[in-house]
Write a protein that holds these residues in place. Structure first.
Motif, PDB file in Angstrom:
ATOM      1  N   HIS A   1       0.813  -1.217   0.000  1.00  0.00           N
ATOM      2  CA  HIS A   1       0.000   0.000   0.000  1.00  0.00           C
ATOM      3  C   HIS A   1       0.852   1.276   0.000  1.00  0.00           C
ATOM      4  N   SER A   2       2.168   1.111   0.075  1.00  0.00           N
ATOM      5  CA  SER A   2       3.088   2.265   0.044  1.00  0.00           C
ATOM      6  C   SER A   2       4.187   2.019  -0.979  1.00  0.00           C
ATOM      7  N   PRO A   3       3.830   1.971  -2.263  1.00  0.00           N
ATOM      8  CA  PRO A   3       4.840   1.668  -3.286  1.00  0.00           C
ATOM      9  C   PRO A   3       5.980   2.682  -3.315  1.00  0.00           C
ATOM     10  N   GLY A   4       5.701   3.938  -2.943  1.00  0.00           N
ATOM     11  CA  GLY A   4       6.758   4.941  -2.923  1.00  0.00           C
ATOM     12  C   GLY A   4       7.841   4.596  -1.924  1.00  0.00           C
ATOM     13  N   LYS A   5       7.441   4.137  -0.753  1.00  0.00           N
ATOM     14  CA  LYS A   5       8.403   3.735   0.273  1.00  0.00           C
ATOM     15  C   LYS A   5       9.201   2.531  -0.179  1.00  0.00           C
ATOM     16  N   LEU A   6       8.524   1.599  -0.844  1.00  0.00           N
ATOM     17  CA  LEU A   6       9.204   0.404  -1.349  1.00  0.00           C
ATOM     18  C   LEU A   6      10.266   0.789  -2.371  1.00  0.00           C
ATOM     19  N   ILE A   7       9.926   1.679  -3.304  1.00  0.00           N
ATOM     20  CA  ILE A   7      10.883   2.122  -4.315  1.00  0.00           C
ATOM     21  C   ILE A   7      12.050   2.856  -3.661  1.00  0.00           C
ATOM     22  N   GLU A   8      11.746   3.684  -2.659  1.00  0.00           N
ATOM     23  CA  GLU A   8      12.804   4.420  -1.956  1.00  0.00           C
ATOM     24  C   GLU A   8      13.798   3.466  -1.290  1.00  0.00           C
ATOM     25  N   MET A   9      13.293   2.429  -0.631  1.00  0.00           N
ATOM     26  CA  MET A   9      14.167   1.472   0.049  1.00  0.00           C
ATOM     27  C   MET A   9      15.040   0.711  -0.942  1.00  0.00           C
ATOM     28  N   PHE A  10      14.456   0.320  -2.072  1.00  0.00           N
ATOM     29  CA  PHE A  10      15.236  -0.383  -3.090  1.00  0.00           C
ATOM     30  C   PHE A  10      16.304   0.544  -3.676  1.00  0.00           C
ATOM     31  N   TYR A  11      15.932   1.772  -3.963  1.00  0.00           N
ATOM     32  CA  TYR A  11      16.885   2.732  -4.545  1.00  0.00           C
ATOM     33  C   TYR A  11      18.044   2.994  -3.580  1.00  0.00           C
ATOM     34  N   ASN A  12      17.742   3.297  -2.333  1.00  0.00           N
ATOM     35  CA  ASN A  12      18.786   3.558  -1.348  1.00  0.00           C
ATOM     36  C   ASN A  12      19.721   2.363  -1.184  1.00  0.00           C
ATOM     37  N   THR A  13      19.134   1.183  -1.198  1.00  0.00           N
ATOM     38  CA  THR A  13      19.930  -0.025  -1.007  1.00  0.00           C
ATOM     39  C   THR A  13      20.897  -0.235  -2.171  1.00  0.00           C
ATOM     40  N   LEU A  14      20.428  -0.052  -3.391  1.00  0.00           N
ATOM     41  CA  LEU A  14      21.305  -0.227  -4.546  1.00  0.00           C
ATOM     42  C   LEU A  14      22.421   0.821  -4.563  1.00  0.00           C
ATOM     43  N   VAL A  15      22.104   2.048  -4.162  1.00  0.00           N
ATOM     44  CA  VAL A  15      23.113   3.113  -4.148  1.00  0.00           C
ATOM     45  C   VAL A  15      24.184   2.842  -3.108  1.00  0.00           C
ATOM     46  N   TRP A  16      23.773   2.405  -1.927  1.00  0.00           N
ATOM     47  CA  TRP A  16      24.712   2.280  -0.813  1.00  0.00           C
ATOM     48  C   TRP A  16      25.254   0.867  -0.599  1.00  0.00           C
ATOM     49  N   GLN A  17      24.578  -0.146  -1.121  1.00  0.00           N
ATOM     50  CA  GLN A  17      24.960  -1.521  -0.784  1.00  0.00           C
ATOM     51  C   GLN A  17      25.461  -2.354  -1.960  1.00  0.00           C
TER      52      GLN A  17
ATOM     53  N   CYS B 122      15.058 -12.582  -8.970  1.00  0.00           N
ATOM     54  CA  CYS B 122      15.598 -13.262  -7.789  1.00  0.00           C
ATOM     55  C   CYS B 122      16.211 -12.250  -6.828  1.00  0.00           C
ATOM     56  N   ALA B 123      16.980 -11.305  -7.371  1.00  0.00           N
ATOM     57  CA  ALA B 123      17.588 -10.271  -6.530  1.00  0.00           C
ATOM     58  C   ALA B 123      16.513  -9.432  -5.851  1.00  0.00           C
ATOM     59  N   GLY B 124      15.474  -9.052  -6.614  1.00  0.00           N
ATOM     60  CA  GLY B 124      14.396  -8.252  -6.047  1.00  0.00           C
ATOM     61  C   GLY B 124      13.624  -9.000  -4.986  1.00  0.00           C
ATOM     62  N   ALA B 125      13.345 -10.276  -5.234  1.00  0.00           N
ATOM     63  CA  ALA B 125      12.614 -11.079  -4.247  1.00  0.00           C
ATOM     64  C   ALA B 125      13.445 -11.269  -2.980  1.00  0.00           C
ATOM     65  N   THR B 126      14.745 -11.446  -3.151  1.00  0.00           N
ATOM     66  CA  THR B 126      15.629 -11.583  -1.988  1.00  0.00           C
ATOM     67  C   THR B 126      15.613 -10.314  -1.148  1.00  0.00           C
ATOM     68  N   MET B 127      15.734  -9.171  -1.818  1.00  0.00           N
ATOM     69  CA  MET B 127      15.730  -7.892  -1.100  1.00  0.00           C
ATOM     70  C   MET B 127      14.388  -7.653  -0.416  1.00  0.00           C
ATOM     71  N   PHE B 128      13.288  -7.971  -1.106  1.00  0.00           N
ATOM     72  CA  PHE B 128      11.960  -7.759  -0.517  1.00  0.00           C
ATOM     73  C   PHE B 128      11.759  -8.655   0.706  1.00  0.00           C
TER      74      PHE B 128
ATOM     75  N   ALA C 282      11.920  -0.680  10.751  1.00  0.00           N
ATOM     76  CA  ALA C 282      11.294   0.430  10.025  1.00  0.00           C
ATOM     77  C   ALA C 282      12.133   1.699  10.066  1.00  0.00           C
ATOM     78  N   SER C 283      13.059   1.787  11.018  1.00  0.00           N
ATOM     79  CA  SER C 283      13.901   2.975  11.128  1.00  0.00           C
ATOM     80  C   SER C 283      15.053   2.995  10.133  1.00  0.00           C
ATOM     81  N   SER C 284      15.332   1.862   9.499  1.00  0.00           N
ATOM     82  CA  SER C 284      16.457   1.781   8.572  1.00  0.00           C
ATOM     83  C   SER C 284      16.131   2.446   7.245  1.00  0.00           C
ATOM     84  N   ARG C 285      17.161   3.022   6.628  1.00  0.00           N
ATOM     85  CA  ARG C 285      16.974   3.647   5.323  1.00  0.00           C
ATOM     86  C   ARG C 285      17.381   2.723   4.179  1.00  0.00           C
ATOM     87  N   VAL C 286      17.975   1.578   4.502  1.00  0.00           N
ATOM     88  CA  VAL C 286      18.342   0.584   3.492  1.00  0.00           C
ATOM     89  C   VAL C 286      17.857  -0.785   3.942  1.00  0.00           C
TER      90      VAL C 286
END
Length: 533
Positions: free
Chosen positions: A376-392, A456-462, A471-475
């Motif tokens: 129900h919060s696709p924006g938050k989901l996209i933000e978490m994926f984006y931050n993770t790819l940038v930093w991890q 597979c990568a996306g499912a693993t991250m999800f 919930a406090s984490s940014r990645v």
């Protein structure tokens, strides 16, 4: 083979062996310093045995790869995997791999079932011999505090000392007690191999260390055998499978209790069967469908994200099944076995993650994300994926190849220049070479494999976002590069193209250098642990 090419291989063989010898002599200084500081003289002769075994492995495997006689690549891989796996098992002792203590107790549980003995109490706690309690109660120290969470969880010189002191013999105390560790809730098939090793050790009345090393040995044998079958069946790109199977991280997992060893080799074997049926002249037989269904029924419940591997079946032309009706029946059979295994093993887990409106992350002592909340919060989901790819993303690369071994201990590192070389070697081995008249994976098939890898990568991250990330984490937390190893070799096969073509085939030379890198990493790691007092 031209004379110049033969001489070039001989020179590479000599240089590689000589380089490993010089590096082993160099790192002896660290071992000697650790032995003097700790007063544990056994470290020097242990290191001597390691250096001799490592040099023997480099010399013998170099001869197999670069000599005049052309040995089959699957035979060379099996020899390399066993030799190097045993070296890594020695340098990185039991319980040092990620989550290995829980995998060990899961295998112990299976061993009791094999021996016809009670495995758990009414609360699911695992019965073990009282003489084996030290395994989970003799942790090392970190920042002055005793961990007490497992023999090799925090790997230091004290770990080697305890192994040397205890030896493999048992005490004869076979009274059962309850372990403080929790078994992994997954298919028992994941622990049949290491469980058989522990069962054999118990029959031989070996001590706890004997059980640990036999369990690891059986897991390594299982991994080697399945990977041998995969390389043997692979219609092309066999060297890529070998190279991925010999990465430092892969060897570390293969020579441990981790069920990742089984997941990696079984997933690669599944892909090899699909590619063989897709590109060889064979038609799909009933036994092929049964084999595909059985393999997916084994690997599916371990980690649900690898269900995407079933997508490799779509590479097989419908005509090879005998028609659309037969194709549909085969697809239904594979899906049914996978679904039945999932319901049987993971139904409760699926219901918890998909049906809950609240989620609490125990290790962080904080609330976490929920499946429904993220949908129900696709924006938050996209933000978490984006931050993770940038930093991890760099971290995923490093931990996939094995930059940090042990329990992702950054002190137990493989030098970055080795990681760069391994990356370079895999890419070069994936390119087109003389004799490669056909590029098999192209067009929609190449795009499909990329999609499967990303899925597979996306499912693993999800999954780790829901199961492990507060919930406090940014990645997204908890994702490691080793989770991508099962699909890595097939993904690399899509790199072959018509625009970048090598003039010569250097696959065997690169495999030899990968082996040299593995041995160098092992002697260096032993030196680091010896000085970690």
């Amino acid at each position: 083979m031209k004379l110049g090419e033969i001489e070039g291989k001989k020179i590479l063989w000599a240089l590689g062996t000589g380089a490993v010898l010089l590096l082993a002599l160099w790192h002896y200084q660290g071992v000697k310093a650790g032995a003097l500081e700790s007063q544990d003289g056994f470290l020097t002769w242990w290191y001597g045995i390691l250096a001799v075994l490592g040099l023997a492995a480099v010399f013998a495997l170099g001869w197999l790869l670069l000599g005049k006689a052309k040995f089959k690549i699957e035979t060379i891989f099996a020899a390399a995997c066993l030799l190097l796996g045993l070296i890594y098992c020695f340098v990185l002792p039991p319980l040092s791999a990620p989550d290995e203590i829980r995998h060990y107790i899961s295998a112990y549980k299976i061993s009791s079932t094999m021996l016809g003995q009670p495995s758990t109490d009414e609360n699911g706690r695992v019965y073990i011999r009282s003489q084996d309690l030290f395994i989970e109660n003799s942790g090392g120290s970190q920042d002055g505090a005793e961990t007490g969470q497992g023999l090799g969880l925090f790997l230091e010189e004290k770990t080697y000392r305890e192994i040397e002191k205890r030896g493999l013999k048992g005490t004869g105390d076979n009274q059962t007690v309850l372990s403080g560790q929790t078994a992994v809730a997954t298919t028992p098939l994941a622990y049949v191999a290491p469980g058989a090793g522990i069962a054999l050790g118990r029959l031989l009345n070996l001590g706890g260390l004997g059980l640990l090393y036999l369990g690891r040995l059986f897991n390594l044998l299982m991994f080697t055998a399945v990977m041998w079958l995969a390389v043997k069946r692979m219609p092309f790109g066999k060297e890529i499978l070998c190279a991925v199977g010999l990465l430092p991280m892969t060897l570390h997992l293969a020579a441990s209790f981790s069920y990742d060893a089984m997941i990696i080799c079984i997933s690669i074997y599944f892909a090899a069967i699909c590619l063989d049926l897709a590109y060889s002249g064979k038609n799909v037989r009933i036994r092929d469908v049964v084999l595909l269904a059985a393999v997916m029924g084994i690997v599916g419940p371990c980690k649900m994200v690898y269900a995407v591997c079933m997508g490799f079946c779509l590479l097989i032309p419908v005509r090879k099944f005998g028609g659309l009706k037969q194709w549909a029946a085969a697809a239904a059979a594979v899906l049914f076995v996978y679904g039945a295994a999932m319901v049987l093993i993971n139904l409760q887990t699926i219901q918890v993650y998909t049906g809950g409106t609240e989620n609490y992350i125990g290790w962080a002592e904080e609330p976490g994300f929920t499946f429904s909340g993220l949908l129900h919060s696709p924006g938050k989901l996209i933000e978490m994926f984006y931050n993770t790819l940038v930093w991890q993303l760099q971290y995923y690369h490093l931990t996939m190849f094995g930059a940090y071994l042990g329990n992702i201990d950054q002190v137990l590192d493989v030098p970055y220049f080795i990681i760069l070389f391994l990356t370079f070697a895999l890419v070069v081995m994936a390119l087109k070479k003389p004799g490669d008249e056909t590029i098999y994976i192209k067009g929609w098939k190449r795009a499909w494999i990329w999609f499967l890898f990303l899925a597979c990568a996306g499912a693993t991250m999800f999954s780790m976002l829901v199961a492990w990330t507060p919930a406090s984490s940014r990645v997204i937390l908890g994702v490691q590069g080793r989770y991508f190893l099962p699909l890595l070799p097939i993904f690399l096969l899509t790199f072959k193209n018509e625009w970048l073509v090598l003039k010569k085939n250097y696959d065997r030379q690169l495999l030899f250098l990968i082996i040299c890198s593995d041995v160098y990493a092992a002697v260096r790691l032993f030196s680091i642990v010896s000085m970690r007092i």
